[in-house]
Enzyme design. Structure first.
Site, PDB file in Angstrom:
ATOM      1  CG  ASP A 212      -1.882   1.087   1.301  1.00  0.00           C
ATOM      2  OD1 ASP A 212      -2.764   1.109   0.428  1.00  0.00           O
ATOM      3  OD2 ASP A 212      -1.790   1.949   2.208  1.00  0.00           O
TER       4      ASP A 212
ATOM      5  CD  GLU B  91      -2.290   2.118  -3.449  1.00  0.00           C
ATOM      6  OE1 GLU B  91      -3.399   2.453  -3.885  1.00  0.00           O
ATOM      7  OE2 GLU B  91      -1.941   2.356  -2.275  1.00  0.00           O
TER       8      GLU B  91
END
Ligand code: CA
Length: 667
Positions: free
Chosen positions: A350, A379
Site C-alpha cells: 500500500d 502503489e
C-alpha cells in the site's frame, strides 16, 4: 551551618543529575541508534523457557508485564525487569509460557511510559492490546507440512483477483458457513441457492491464479470484542503487523486460533490451485503518537517535519521511516515471516511510493532469494508530501530502479474509464477521444515500444516498466467507484445493457494486454456499491459480494472467465519480455483515436501465428480490413470461444461500437 546545608543540597543535586546523565543514553539523532543485527526480537518460545527481547536504545529501563488474560481490566501477574544484553533489552523466563499474555514498558528520563504491545508480537489477544506467547507448532492445520504452492514462474502469467475477506462470504446467499471469516475462504463446494459456485469454488471457476486479500494483518478499526455489532472496515489502519486480524477469526482472544485459521485458508487456496497475496500497509500505522512504536521506541519508526510534527505522506496522520535501518529490517523480517510461517505467495505494498527504493529492493531481493516465484507489487504513489525526496522513493516513475517489483498502471486505468478524481469524465470504453496512446501504453505493459507516443499517454511521458512484469494493468480496485458504478455515473444516458458492454470491453483490454492483469472482485459480475466512492467503513450492505449477481449477469461472468482461459492458453498475451513485445506486437494505425488495433505475429510458443486484436471505443461500428487469408473470430463483445465464433472472415468486417474483437488467422 547554613553554608554546610547549602553544600550538602548542592552535592545531592549534582549526584542526582550525574546519575540521570549516566543512565539516559544520548544520541546525536535517531539515525545514530545502534542497529541490532539479530533476528530474535519479540519472543523466542520453547516449552522449557521463553526469551523476551525489545530493541529500544534510548530507554533507561524496560520491563515485561505478564498477564493470564487479555481482559483489559485483568491485573498483571508479574512485572519483570529486562537487562540490556548485546543491544536488546532481554528477559529469559524459565518454564512453559505458552498462552501467557504480555506487554512491554520503557523508562525514559526517569518516567515509566505506557504499556504497549510488542511490535514484534506473533500472537495477540482480543483487539491486539496484549501480545501472547504461543507455541507456533500448535497452530499448523492438518497437512500443513505437505502444503505446496501451485506452480507459477513468470509474473505475467498471473491473473490477480483483489478480494476483502469479509466481502467474500457475508452475503446470506453465499452458502458459506463461516461468513466473514478466514475460514469462509477455506470452504469448498459452496453455492448460491440457485447452485452457482461461490467463495473458493468461484475463484477456481473463474480461473484466477492469485487471490489478493485486502489487509488481513491485525488492524484497529473493528472492535473484536463485539463481533455481533454491525462493524466494517477495509483494514488500512495497521495495529500488529505480524498477526492476523482477530475479527476474521472465530476466537480473537486465543492467539492461536486466528493463526491456525489464516493458515487453513492459505492451505485451502493452495489445494485449489490459487496463490495468496497479502495487501501490506507498512507505510503508516493506525495510531500516531499513541502507537506501539511510539510508546516503546519513541520517534524512531516515523518521519518528521522540520517543525517536529509527524510528516504525513499517507494522509493517515503519519508515515513510517522505512529508510532507517531498523525499520527497513522490521519490514523485511515481517514479510519474510508471513512468507515462511503462513506460506504467503506475494505482497501488495500500500502506498509503496512512501517507501524508499533501497528498502523495497532489499525486501524484493531477500524474498526472491528464498523463492523466485514470490510476486511483489505496489502503489507507486503517496498521498501527501514526504521529507524524503521523490528521487529516493518507490514511485511509479522510479519503477525501472526497482528490482522485480511491479507498480499499478493508473495510466491504463484512467485511460479506459476516465480519471478516478473526475467522476463524470469518460474514458476510451465510453467514447472519450485522445485515449488511444494510453490504451497502447497498457497493451505493451508500460514498456518501451516504438509505436507508442509516450507524450500522449495519460500521466507518463516515458515507459516506466523495464519489463512487462513490472506493470499491473487494471481498470478498478477497492478504491474509488466500482467499474459498474463509475460507468453509470459517467454515462447517464446509456442503458445498463450498453454499460455492461463497456465493462466487458474494459476487462477485455486488461485481460489481453501484456503486463499483469488485476481484477477487482466482483467486476466479473457487474459489482455495484450503490455509487459509494469510498466504502472503507460503509458496511456489508454496500461492500459485500452479491453472489446473486453471478446469475443475473451470467454473460459478463462467462466472458471474463473465458478471457482468463484464453490468456492462460495463449502465451502471445503474456510474452513477458520487452524485447519480445517490441518484436512481435505491431499496432496498425487507424487515424482514429477511438479505434485501437494490433497484431501479434509469431509469438514464441504460440500456436496462433497471427492474432488481430481490435478495440472499438466509439459508440458506432467501425470496419477493419484483413490481410489475405481466412480469419477465425475468437472474441466479440459478448463471448469468447477459442474454437471460433461464426464463419471465417475475409477481407472486411464491421466491429460494433464499444466492443472488443479478436481474430486468428486459420493455418
Ligand atoms: Ca484487530
Amino acid at each position: 551551618m547554613k553554608s554546610q546545608l547549602y553544600l550538602l543540597c548542592l552535592s545531592v543535586l549534582l549526584l542526582f543529575l550525574t546519575s540521570c546523565q549516566e543512565k539516559q543514553p544520548v544520541f546525536e539523532s535517531l539515525d545514530a541508534y545502534p542497529v541490532y543485527p539479530y533476528s530474535d526480537l519479540g519472543v523466542t518460545y520453547t516449552p522449557e523457557a521463553s526469551t523476551f527481547k525489545l530493541w529500544s536504545p534510548a530507554a533507561t529501563d524496560v520491563r515485561v508485564n505478564l498477564y493470564d488474560s487479555d481482559d483489559p481490566v485483568a491485573k498483571t501477574t508479574g512485572r519483570l525487569s529486562m537487562e540490556m544484553v548485546n543491544g536488546a533489552w532481554t528477559k529469559l523466563m524459565e518454564g512453559d509460557l505458552d498462552g501467557t499474555y504480555y506487554t512491554f514498558q520503557i523508562k525514559r528520563n526517569g518516567n515509566w511510559g505506557t504499556e504497549a504491545t510488542d511490535p514484534y508480537a506473533r500472537a495477540v489477544g482480543t483487539n491486539g492490546t496484549r501480545g501472547q506467547v504461543v507455541n507456533l507448532a500448535e497452530t499448523n492445520p492438518e497437512g500443513w507440512e505437505a502444503d505446496t504452492k501451485p506452480p507459477f514462474t513468470a509474473p505475467t502469467d498471473a491473473v490477480i483477483y483483489e478480494l476483502h475477506v469479509r466481502d467474500a462470504s457475508i452475503d446470506p446467499r453465499s452458502g458459506i458457513i463461516n461468513k466473514g471469516k478466514f475460514l469462509g475462504l477455506s470452504e469448498r463446494g459452496t453455492t448460491t441457492p440457485q447452485g452457482d459456485a461461490t467463495g473458493v469454488d468461484h475463484l477456481v471457476e473463474l480461473g484466477v491464479t492469485h487471490v489478493h486479500l485486502l489487509p488481513s494483518f491485525d488492524f484497529m478499526s473493528v472492535n473484536e470484542a463485539r463481533p455481533d455489532d454491525p462493524q466494517y472496515n477495509w483494514g488500512y489502519d495497521p495495529q500488529n503487523y505480524n498477526v492476523p486480524e482477530g475479527s476474521y477469526s472465530t476466537n480473537p482472544s486465543d492467539g492461536k486460533v486466528r493463526i491456525r485459521e489464516f493458515k487453513t485458508m492459505v492451505k485451502a487456496m493452495h489445494d485449489a490451485g490459487i496463490r495468496v497475496v497479502m495487501d501490506v500497509v507498512y507505510n503508516h500505522t493506525g495510531l500516531s503518537k499513541d502507537s506501539h512504536f511510539q510508546y516503546l521506541i519513541p520517534d524512531y519508526f516515523y518521519r518528521f517535519n522540520e517543525d517536529g510534527s509527524m510528516s504525513n505522506a499517507s494522509a493517515c496522520g503519519n508515515e513510517i521511516a522505512s529508510d532507517r535501518p531498523m525499520v527497513r529490517k522490521y519490514i523485511r523480517e515481517s514479510v519474510e515471516y508471513w512468507m515462511k510461517e503462513y506460506h504467503v505467495d506475494g505482497f501488495r505494498f500500500d502506498l509503496m511510493g512512501i517507501h524508499d527504493i533501497a528498502t523495497m529492493n532489499e525486501v524484493s531481493q531477500r524474498l526472491h532469494a528464498i523463492d523466485p516465484s514470490i510476486l511483489i507489487y505496489g502503489e507507486g504513489w503517496k498521498a501527501g508530501g514526504s521529507p524524503v525526496p521523490d528521487s529516493s522513493l518507490a514511485l511509479k516513475a522510479n519503477t525501472p530502479k526497482l528490482i522485480n517489483i511491479a507498480a499499478f498502471s493508473d495510466d491504463l486505468r484512467d485511460g479506459l474509464k476516465g480519471s478516478v478524481f473526475v467522476h463524470d469524465e469518460q474514458g476510451f470504453v465510453s467514447g472519450a477521444r485522445g485515449k488511444d496512446q494510453s490504451i497502447r501504453f497498457g497493451i505493451v505493459g508500460a514498456t518501451q515500444h516504438p509505436q507508442v507516443d509516450y507524450k500522449a499517454v495519460n500521466y507518463s511521458d516515458a515507459p516506466w516498466a523495464k519489463e512487462p512484469g513490472q506493470c499491473i494493468n487494471y481498470v478498478s480496485c477497492h478504491d474509488n467507484h466500482t467499474l459498474n458504478d463509475r460507468l453509470a455515473i459517467s454515462n447517464p444516458s446509456e442503458g445498463p445493457g450498453r454499460r455492461a458492454g463497456m465493462q466487458r470491453l474494459a476487462l477485455a483490454v486488461v485481460l489481453t494486454s501484456q503486463g499483469i492483469p488485476f481484477l477487482h472482485a466482483g467486476s466479473e459480475m457487474l459489482r455495484s456499491k450503490n455509487k459509494d466512492e469510498n466504502s472503507y467503513k460503509s458496511g456489508d450492505g454496500i461492500n459485500m459480494i452479491n453472489w446473486g449477481g453471478k446469475r443475473a449477469y451470467r454473460e459478463t461472468f462467462e466472458y471474463v472467465r473465458d478471457l482468463i482461459a484464453l490468456r492462460k492458453a495463449h502465451p502471445a498475451f503474456r510474452m513477458g519480455a520487452t524485447t519480445l513485445i517490441g518484436k512481435h506486437l505491431v499496432f496498425i494505425d487507424t487515424d482514429d483515436d477511438q479505434f485501437v488495433i494490433y497484431q501479434i505475429n509469431d509469438a514464441p510458443g504460440e500456436e496462433w501465428k497471427n492474432i488481430m486484436v481490435v478495440f472499438n471505443g466509439s459508440k458506432d461500428p467501425r470496419t477493419i480490413e484483413f490481410p489475405e487469408g481466412n480469419w477465425k473470430q475468437v472474441v466479440n463483445g459478448r463471448q469468447v470461444n477459442q474454437e471460433g465464433i461464426g464463419k471465417a472472415k475475409q477481407q472486411r468486417i464491421g466491429i460494433p461500437g464499444r466492443e472488443a474483437a479478436i481474430f486468428v488467422l486459420e493455418g
